[in-house]
Design a protein around this motif. Structure first.
Motif, PDB file in Angstrom:
ATOM      1  N   ASP A  42      40.860  36.910  39.485  1.00  0.00           N
ATOM      2  CA  ASP A  42      41.060  37.024  40.935  1.00  0.00           C
ATOM      3  C   ASP A  42      42.372  36.415  41.417  1.00  0.00           C
ATOM      4  OD1 ASP A  42      38.664  38.327  41.244  1.00  0.00           O
ATOM      5  OD2 ASP A  42      37.541  36.501  41.735  1.00  0.00           O
ATOM      6  N   THR A  43      42.904  35.464  40.674  1.00  0.00           N
ATOM      7  CA  THR A  43      44.124  34.781  41.115  1.00  0.00           C
ATOM      8  C   THR A  43      45.219  34.879  40.066  1.00  0.00           C
ATOM      9  OG1 THR A  43      43.561  32.615  40.159  1.00  0.00           O
ATOM     10  CG2 THR A  43      42.707  33.103  42.388  1.00  0.00           C
ATOM     11  N   LEU A  44      46.446  34.735  40.525  1.00  0.00           N
ATOM     12  CA  LEU A  44      47.583  34.746  39.598  1.00  0.00           C
ATOM     13  C   LEU A  44      47.506  33.556  38.655  1.00  0.00           C
ATOM     14  CD1 LEU A  44      50.335  35.774  38.616  1.00  0.00           C
ATOM     15  CD2 LEU A  44      51.393  34.431  40.446  1.00  0.00           C
ATOM     16  N   ASP A  45      47.147  32.388  39.168  1.00  0.00           N
ATOM     17  CA  ASP A  45      47.093  31.202  38.313  1.00  0.00           C
ATOM     18  C   ASP A  45      46.057  31.358  37.210  1.00  0.00           C
ATOM     19  OD1 ASP A  45      49.158  29.873  39.598  1.00  0.00           O
ATOM     20  OD2 ASP A  45      47.822  28.925  41.055  1.00  0.00           O
ATOM     21  N   HIS A  80      51.545  39.777  43.315  1.00  0.00           N
ATOM     22  CA  HIS A  80      50.131  39.635  42.974  1.00  0.00           C
ATOM     23  C   HIS A  80      49.270  39.731  44.227  1.00  0.00           C
ATOM     24  CE1 HIS A  80      46.282  37.860  41.812  1.00  0.00           C
ATOM     25  NE2 HIS A  80      46.575  38.275  40.585  1.00  0.00           N
ATOM     26  N   ARG A  81      49.668  39.023  45.279  1.00  0.00           N
ATOM     27  CA  ARG A  81      48.875  39.091  46.507  1.00  0.00           C
ATOM     28  C   ARG A  81      48.918  40.499  47.103  1.00  0.00           C
ATOM     29  NH1 ARG A  81      49.194  34.963  51.562  1.00  0.00           N
ATOM     30  NH2 ARG A  81      48.915  33.510  49.832  1.00  0.00           N
ATOM     31  N   GLN A  82      50.078  41.127  47.048  1.00  0.00           N
ATOM     32  CA  GLN A  82      50.239  42.483  47.580  1.00  0.00           C
ATOM     33  C   GLN A  82      49.288  43.445  46.892  1.00  0.00           C
ATOM     34  OE1 GLN A  82      53.737  44.146  45.963  1.00  0.00           O
ATOM     35  NE2 GLN A  82      53.229  46.210  46.597  1.00  0.00           N
ATOM     36  N   ILE A  83      49.248  43.409  45.562  1.00  0.00           N
ATOM     37  CA  ILE A  83      48.404  44.340  44.803  1.00  0.00           C
ATOM     38  C   ILE A  83      46.934  44.038  45.055  1.00  0.00           C
ATOM     39  CG2 ILE A  83      47.812  45.155  42.490  1.00  0.00           C
ATOM     40  CD1 ILE A  83      50.726  44.348  41.672  1.00  0.00           C
ATOM     41  N   ALA A  84      46.577  42.757  45.044  1.00  0.00           N
ATOM     42  CA  ALA A  84      45.185  42.389  45.286  1.00  0.00           C
ATOM     43  C   ALA A  84      44.739  42.802  46.679  1.00  0.00           C
ATOM     44  CB  ALA A  84      45.008  40.883  45.091  1.00  0.00           C
ATOM     45  N   THR A  85      45.595  42.594  47.655  1.00  0.00           N
ATOM     46  CA  THR A  85      45.261  42.966  49.033  1.00  0.00           C
ATOM     47  C   THR A  85      45.163  44.474  49.179  1.00  0.00           C
ATOM     48  OG1 THR A  85      46.382  40.985  49.863  1.00  0.00           O
ATOM     49  CG2 THR A  85      45.972  42.757  51.447  1.00  0.00           C
ATOM     50  N   GLY A  86      46.065  45.188  48.530  1.00  0.00           N
ATOM     51  CA  GLY A  86      46.089  46.636  48.628  1.00  0.00           C
ATOM     52  C   GLY A  86      44.822  47.303  48.128  1.00  0.00           C
ATOM     53  N   ALA A  87      44.081  46.619  47.276  1.00  0.00           N
ATOM     54  CA  ALA A  87      42.831  47.188  46.757  1.00  0.00           C
ATOM     55  C   ALA A  87      41.839  47.482  47.878  1.00  0.00           C
ATOM     56  CB  ALA A  87      42.198  46.237  45.745  1.00  0.00           C
ATOM     57  N   GLY A  88      41.933  46.732  48.975  1.00  0.00           N
ATOM     58  CA  GLY A  88      41.013  46.918  50.088  1.00  0.00           C
ATOM     59  C   GLY A  88      41.620  47.631  51.277  1.00  0.00           C
ATOM     60  N   TYR A  89      42.852  48.125  51.132  1.00  0.00           N
ATOM     61  CA  TYR A  89      43.557  48.782  52.229  1.00  0.00           C
ATOM     62  C   TYR A  89      43.634  50.285  52.009  1.00  0.00           C
ATOM     63  CZ  TYR A  89      45.560  44.556  54.445  1.00  0.00           C
ATOM     64  OH  TYR A  89      45.755  43.383  55.124  1.00  0.00           O
TER      65      TYR A  89
END
Length: 347
Positions: free
Chosen positions: A234-237, A273-282
């Protein structure tokens, strides 16, 4: 037919097809603002034209399209006039392609990166030849996988989109078909007969299926499983920790992937990473508004221009990222790229 593309893009009506050919082969068909506007006009004209059953797009020369006109963007930005309208129009075009009410058939032969991805992979039919190469290498130049990457990448199989977006890895026909980027694999020698078939019949599904061939993955099953294992967090780290743990046991793939990511712009990697993760729900429109927020901030920043200087201006120089470590990119710094703008992208 002339939609204002000059000698950069050619438009033809061939039978039932509106055929678009990118005609900047010496520049590897890099996408310019003029090309974006011309293609936008063509799609607007063709979407309600009953005599046009479908649209075909292809490139002249050895590349489909190697990206956007990066040097122009660099020069304009360094002169204090970042070309934000280019990106606004490009993102509107990407959305228009995704919403186009007729089949949109991209014949990808050679390199497709950046802006070239934006004018092809949002289409309904994405045909890749054995010469095709797909990549979203933007984090390597201090940028991010835009032109709808936030919509495409999270929808690929087994976290493969996170891997592609965060490393810039190049893939070929078989991998693209397996992960969902390509709808069909074809032979390069069949391109012209495919265009003729599309023009004659106006039937994209039947024509594309008729010329489809099998294409095995270039990436072996063990490596694909490793990608899913490391990049499915779920996270980059968590992804970085997974790669470090495996690298510490002598895993060559994990070590090389970690080394690649650590050489990229730390800011870009965290933002991507945040962009791709967020885009999953957009949906696609929400993705384009998000990307416009990000690009507005990147054009005002440091790493994008530094990345272009190192890769293009001084070819092969080592970029000096700011900050130069992933741990120094605080969450609030990433938040700033996604914050609402005073003037949002109008769609």
């Amino acid at each position: 037919m002339d939609f204002g593309g000059g000698d950069e893009v050619r438009f033809e009506r061939i039978g039932a097809a509106g055929v678009v050919t990118l005609t900047r082969p010496k520049a590897l068909n890099a996408v310019t603002h003029r090309m974006v506007l011309a293609l936008s006009r063509a799609l607007e004209a063709w979407k309600d034209d009953a005599s046009v059953a479908l649209v075909v797009i292809k490139g002249e020369g050895r590349a489909f399209s190697a990206g956007g006109d990066i040097l122009h963007i660099y020069e304009a930005g360094k002169a204090g006039n970042p070309p934000i309208e280019f990106f606004a129009d490009e993102y509107r075009l990407n959305l228009a392609i995704s919403r186009f009410p007729k089949p949109y058939v991209a014949l990808v032969d050679g390199i497709a990166m950046g802006g070239g991805v934006g004018v092809s992979f949002h289409g309904s039919h994405r045909l890749l030849t054995e010469n095709a190469v797909f990549a979203m290498p933007e984090v390597g130049i201090g940028f991010f996988p835009d032109v709808g990457g936030s919509y495409i990448l999270p929808r690929l199989k087994d976290a493969f989109g996170f891997y592609l977006g965060l490393t810039g890895t190049r893939i070929r026909q078989g991998d693209a078909l397996w992960c969902g980027l390509a709808s069909h694999a074809i032979r390069q020698t069949d391109i012209e007969v495919i265009v003729a078939g599309l023009a004659d019949t106006g039937d994209a599904d039947a024509t594309c299926d008729r010329f489809a061939v099998q294409a095995d993955c270039e990436t072996d099953a063990d490596t694909r499983a490793a990608v899913a294992r490391h990049f499915g967090h779920d996270t980059l780290d968590a992804t970085l920790n997974s790669l470090r743990s495996a690298a510490d046991t002598g895993d060559a793939f994990a070590a090389k992937t970690l080394e690649t990511m650590l050489a990229r712009s730390p800011t870009s990697v965290r933002v991507a990473h945040r962009q791709i993760a967020t885009g999953a729900g957009y949906d696609m429109a929400e993705c384009m508004r998000m990307e416009y927020r990000i690009v507005s901030r990147m054009l005002a920043g440091h790493d994008f221009y530094e990345g272009i200087r190192a890769a293009i201006i001084e070819k092969g120089a080592t970029p000096a990222w700011r900050p130069d470590q992933l741990g120094a990119v605080a969450p609030e710094m990433v938040d700033a790229y996604f914050a609402p703008l005073a003037e949002e992208l109008s769609l």
